[in-house]
Design an enzyme around this catalytic site. Structure first.
Site, mmCIF file in Angstrom:
data_model
loop_
_atom_site.group_PDB
_atom_site.id
_atom_site.type_symbol
_atom_site.label_atom_id
_atom_site.label_comp_id
_atom_site.label_asym_id
_atom_site.label_seq_id
_atom_site.Cartn_x
_atom_site.Cartn_y
_atom_site.Cartn_z
ATOM 1 N N LYS A 77 22.828 3.678 54.112
ATOM 2 C CA LYS A 77 23.595 3.314 55.296
ATOM 3 C C LYS A 77 22.626 3.193 56.472
ATOM 4 C CE LYS A 77 27.633 4.920 57.976
ATOM 5 N NZ LYS A 77 28.675 5.969 58.091
ATOM 6 N N SER A 156 33.469 4.441 58.164
ATOM 7 C CA SER A 156 32.451 3.572 58.689
ATOM 8 C C SER A 156 31.402 3.159 57.661
ATOM 9 C CB SER A 156 31.740 4.268 59.857
ATOM 10 O OG SER A 156 31.091 5.449 59.412
ATOM 11 N N SER A 180 34.386 9.016 56.744
ATOM 12 C CA SER A 180 33.641 7.782 56.480
ATOM 13 C C SER A 180 32.958 7.667 55.129
ATOM 14 C CB SER A 180 32.603 7.555 57.572
ATOM 15 O OG SER A 180 33.235 7.077 58.717
#
Ligand code: GLN
Length: 502
Positions: A77, A156, A180
């Site tokens: 990420k 997210s 998330s």
């Protein structure tokens, strides 16, 4: 329907037996990332760098290195800083930022032998539930199609979820502040675990809300998550909230394997396991299809020996206002460093210092991030601190106590991850409150610092994935992963692929 080549376990076995090399796996992953560019899951790809890492992994194997994940392709990420790759946190503010060091998670996964295939799209500074808040455009859920429209992958960690669901890499890293890791895993039909707060180092994870942020793995199976988490977790003196207790020192992989080994077929069941089912997780607002699938999953545990226990988490709904005070408060402080001077985008034209900072922040931050900074600054103001921030902290403590009361009568808690399946891109993007309400089942776990998982448990009528949430007490990740692993031996939801075989 299975895709052994796309799991971490299968990749490790194939690499160990020499049927495939790290360079071959990396080359294939890069080709798939390229072919699936429409998903917008990746923000940065650097094939030369990836292949150099893969060659290094192959050389390490030649030299007798026995690192557990040697040659396994992964992607991070873009919240984790990486030396040599850009690290943007999904924000224009950091569009050209290249960190001089690696986050601890990145460093540990590299030491374990993984090869980085690229950096993954996410909501700006991890604020969001749909990945639509990324400055670099939304990510497509691989389960969307022309018939049901383009769907959000959750957020997210939306790029991380989409990259695994589409079979580009067998595993990715993500972060979870209020859901998330779990929610995008649920929306894309993959498995993820948010560890106990403090298990995984936050060093080099671009901070959103420091008392909540926690990194973790996303993959197809619980077994893969156990392998990844084992490599990621552990004390780090560079993170002041990193846990150094005896419990934190126990190897997650070993403890997971011990539990699995103690239950061999035919007694693959869940005898002795008490599953708490919170009534507040099955209330109004939960989509009918989600309720049915989650109930079926819980019934599978019961059918194979678990005892179901009715429990109550009475402050479930209060987690939303508490979280949306505490998280923005911490964000407003964490994001003050991005002023165009110390860090981040600097406006081209300005009259004086104040003007430069104001313009840089107005240009660099997107709307949702600005909204959080304003909310956070407001609730921390002298006149409002007691009414909002202090009150939210009190609610936070009560939520944690509710979970501890529940764990007196059960070992694991199960329910839905999210009230709905993946919605259409654009459907909720103009209504922040509607988006916040989607987080109702994940926020309490984060506020309490507990570990939580998402495990695929079926599909709704539009063939969109549904996730089962498994919540454990502090440090219970091995038991959660083992329960999920045994569930995955009884079901094949985790093996389904979007759009047929890839
Ligand atoms: N959806 C939540 C938020 O917008 C949680 C995000 C996260 O866990 N990073 O804050």
């Amino acid at each position: 329907m299975s895709r052994p080549q796309h799991t971490v376990a299968a990749s490790v076995a194939a690499l160990a037996s020499g049927t495939v090399s790290a360079v071959e796996l990396a080359t294939e992953a890069l080709a798939r990332a390229n072919a699936a560019a429409d998903l917008n899951a990746f923000l940065h790809i650097d094939a030369a760098r990836t292949l150099a890492e893969a060659r290094d992994a192959d050389a390490r194997r030649q030299a007798g290195d026995a690192a557990p994940l040697l040659g396994v392709p992964v992607a991070h990420k873009d919240i984790f800083v990486t030396r040599g790759w850009r690290s943007t946190a999904g924000s224009k503010m950091l569009a050209n930022y290249v960190s001089p060091f690696d986050a601890t998670v990145v460093e540990r996964l590299r030491a374990a032998g993984t090869v980085c295939v690229g950096k993954l799209n996410c909501d700006e500074f991890a604020m969001g539930s749909s990945n639509e808040n990324s400055a670099f455009g939304p990510v497509q859920n691989p389960w969307g199609n022309a018939q049901i429209g383009a769907r959000i992958p959750g957020g997210s960690s939306g790029g991380s979820a989409a990259a695994v669901a589409a079979g580009i890499v067998p595993a990715t890293t993500g972060t979870d502040t209020g859901g998330s890791l779990r929610q995008p895993a649920a929306m894309t039909g993959i498995t993820a675990i948010k560890p106990t707060y403090g298990r995984v180092s936050r060093y080099g994870m671009i901070a959103f809300a420091s008392s909540l942020d926690q990194g973790g793995p996303m993959a197809h199976t619980a077994e893969d998550c156990a392998m990844l988490l084992d490599a990621m977790a552990g004390f780090d003196e560079r993170d002041s909230t990193s846990l150094d207790s005896e419990k934190a020192k126990v190897s997650i992989w070993r403890a997971f394997s011990d539990i699995i080994a103690s239950k061999r077929p035919p007694s693959l069941g869940f005898e002795g396991l008490r599953v708490g089912v919170p009534k507040e997780f099955f209330a109004e607002g939960l989509a009918a299809d989600v309720a049915i699938r989650v109930q079926e999953a819980i019934d599978t545990f019961k059918k194979h020996g678990a005892t179901l226990v009715d429990i109550s988490l009475p402050r479930t709904a209060l987690a939303i206002p508490a979280y949306y005070v505490i998280a923005p408060a911490e964000a407003s402080s964490n994001l003050s460093r991005f002023d165009g001077m110390r860090f981040g985008h600097r406006a081209a034209d300005f009259t004086d210092l104040n003007d430069m900072i104001a313009k840089s922040r107005a240009e660099g931050f997107g709307r949702e991030v600005q909204r959080r900074i304003l909310t956070g600054t407001y609730v921390l103001c002298h006149g409002y601190f007691d009414a909002y921030y202090l009150q939210a902290q009190r609610v936070r403590r009560l939520i944690a106590q509710d979970f501890q009361a529940a764990f007196q009568t059960c070992d694991l808690i199960m329910g839905p991850v999210a009230p709905t399946t993946a919605w259409k891109i654009g459907e909720k993007s103009t209504d922040p409150v509607a988006m916040y309400l989607e987080d109702i089942f994940t926020l309490g776990v984060s506020l309490a610092g507990l570990p939580g998982m998402s495990v695929p448990c079926g599909f709704d009528q539009q063939n969109l994935p549904v996730g089962l949430q498994i919540i454990g007490n502090y440090f219970d990740e091995p038991a959660m992963l083992a329960a999920a692993h045994r569930y995955q031996q009884l079901t094949d939801w985790h093996q389904q692929q979007p759009g047929g075989a890839k």
